[in-house]
Design a protein around this motif. Structure first.
Motif, PDB file in Angstrom:
ATOM      1  N   TRP A 172      -7.884   0.673  -2.008  1.00 17.34           N
ATOM      2  CA  TRP A 172      -7.306  -0.412  -1.202  1.00 17.34           C
ATOM      3  C   TRP A 172      -8.380  -1.312  -0.608  1.00 17.34           C
ATOM      4  O   TRP A 172      -8.300  -2.544  -0.712  1.00 17.34           O
ATOM      5  CB  TRP A 172      -6.415   0.163  -0.099  1.00 17.34           C
ATOM      6  CG  TRP A 172      -5.869  -0.894   0.820  1.00 17.34           C
ATOM      7  CD1 TRP A 172      -6.412  -1.336   1.995  1.00 17.34           C
ATOM      8  CD2 TRP A 172      -4.675  -1.682   0.619  1.00 17.34           C
ATOM      9  NE1 TRP A 172      -5.636  -2.336   2.539  1.00 17.34           N
ATOM     10  CE2 TRP A 172      -4.571  -2.558   1.721  1.00 17.34           C
ATOM     11  CE3 TRP A 172      -3.703  -1.709  -0.373  1.00 17.34           C
ATOM     12  CZ2 TRP A 172      -3.517  -3.465   1.847  1.00 17.34           C
ATOM     13  CZ3 TRP A 172      -2.653  -2.610  -0.243  1.00 17.34           C
ATOM     14  CH2 TRP A 172      -2.568  -3.485   0.857  1.00 17.34           C
ATOM     15  N   HIS A 183       0.865  -1.178   0.000  1.00 15.51           N
ATOM     16  CA  HIS A 183       0.000   0.000   0.000  1.00 15.51           C
ATOM     17  C   HIS A 183       0.905   1.233   0.000  1.00 15.51           C
ATOM     18  O   HIS A 183       1.649   1.454   0.955  1.00 15.51           O
ATOM     19  CB  HIS A 183      -0.877  -0.031   1.260  1.00 15.51           C
ATOM     20  CG  HIS A 183      -1.957   0.996   1.281  1.00 15.51           C
ATOM     21  ND1 HIS A 183      -2.631   1.328   2.432  1.00 15.51           N
ATOM     22  CD2 HIS A 183      -2.496   1.762   0.304  1.00 15.51           C
ATOM     23  CE1 HIS A 183      -3.534   2.246   2.164  1.00 15.51           C
ATOM     24  NE2 HIS A 183      -3.469   2.524   0.880  1.00 15.51           N
ATOM     25  N   ILE A 221      -1.405   0.949  -5.321  1.00 16.53           N
ATOM     26  CA  ILE A 221      -1.140  -0.407  -4.863  1.00 16.53           C
ATOM     27  C   ILE A 221      -0.073  -1.030  -5.750  1.00 16.53           C
ATOM     28  O   ILE A 221      -0.123  -0.909  -6.974  1.00 16.53           O
ATOM     29  CB  ILE A 221      -2.424  -1.256  -4.902  1.00 16.53           C
ATOM     30  CG1 ILE A 221      -3.460  -0.679  -3.935  1.00 16.53           C
ATOM     31  CG2 ILE A 221      -2.130  -2.720  -4.566  1.00 16.53           C
ATOM     32  CD1 ILE A 221      -4.834  -1.324  -4.058  1.00 16.53           C
ATOM     33  N   GLY A 249      -6.648  -0.186   5.142  1.00 16.97           N
ATOM     34  CA  GLY A 249      -7.429   0.930   4.613  1.00 16.97           C
ATOM     35  C   GLY A 249      -8.263   1.563   5.701  1.00 16.97           C
ATOM     36  O   GLY A 249      -7.813   2.437   6.435  1.00 16.97           O
ATOM     37  N   PRO A 302      -0.325  -1.620   5.515  1.00 12.78           N
ATOM     38  CA  PRO A 302      -1.211  -2.399   4.636  1.00 12.78           C
ATOM     39  C   PRO A 302      -2.620  -2.495   5.209  1.00 12.78           C
ATOM     40  O   PRO A 302      -3.112  -3.565   5.563  1.00 12.78           O
ATOM     41  CB  PRO A 302      -0.517  -3.758   4.585  1.00 12.78           C
ATOM     42  CG  PRO A 302       0.158  -3.869   5.910  1.00 12.78           C
ATOM     43  CD  PRO A 302       0.621  -2.473   6.247  1.00 12.78           C
TER      44      PRO A 302
END
Length: 209
Positions: A25, A5, A10, A64, A62
């Protein structure tokens, strides 16, 4: 397969090649059979030479908008240590019971906005006299409850606060930058075997301890 990320998008690393996509994401990772889905889409991603630079200079945790939850008292040494710490306050029995219970101890750890990424700085509480890092195998579980990937986590704990009373667990565990994740999501074709070995190295002042 590794999924990074970054601020620029990505990045998927697969067999030495790097692929970029500007997908959201949360939408990208929240799928069942994630490995197969990404593999089927690789041809539509960009082969971008800047991907390595993004990973090096623009890396984000990593995650969201998901929440981070953690499981406690998952092995015998942990149970014994928690029981010893809380013996004086009468809380030892709680740790003893949860270790053998059908329902595990699960607790809220962090919102995504409070997570530290790879190479970042975690924090400790100023009102705690004993603070410890807790390196963890971290699971990425999608909205359907399926384990789709893995990463590395650090569940920083204020042990002196938790040991004083089990009801202080949220204060010991949940505060700004008390959780670290990264550097990426490892998305294998199949679940990792139960006998997988995990190694850790502690480096301080440039020296391996």
């Amino acid at each position: 397969m590794k999924v990074y990320h970054t601020r620029s998008g990505i990045v998927v690393a697969f067999w030495g090649n790097y692929y970029a996509t500007s997908a959201d994401w949360d939408t990208f990772v929240n799928r069942t059979e994630l490995h197969e889905s990404i593999l089927s889409e690789l041809g539509t991603y960009r082969r971008d030479s800047n991907c390595k630079a993004w990973i090096e200079h623009e890396l984000l945790p990593p995650i969201g908008t998901q929440e981070v939850w953690a499981a406690g008292v998952t092995y015998s040494r942990s149970k014994e240590a928690r029981m010893d710490e809380s013996k004086a306050t009468g809380g030892a029995t709680f740790y003893d019971k949860v270790y053998d219970a059908e329902r595990p101890e699960l607790f809220f750890k962090s919102l995504a906005s409070r997570v530290v990424g790879h190479g970042g700085t975690v924090r400790i509480r100023r009102d705690s006299t004993w603070n410890v890092p807790e390196p963890e195998l971290t699971l990425f579980i999608n909205a359907a409850g399926s384990i789709e990937g893995y990463t590395i986590g650090n569940d920083v704990s204020s042990r002196s606060i938790e040991g004083e009373n089990p009801l202080y667990l949220p204060q010991a565990k949940t505060y700004q930058y008390s959780a670290a994740l990264g550097p990426c999501l490892y998305v294998p074709e199949n679940p990792i075997p139960p006998d997988t070995h995990i190694t850790m190295e502690i480096v301080r002042n440039g020296e391996s301890l």
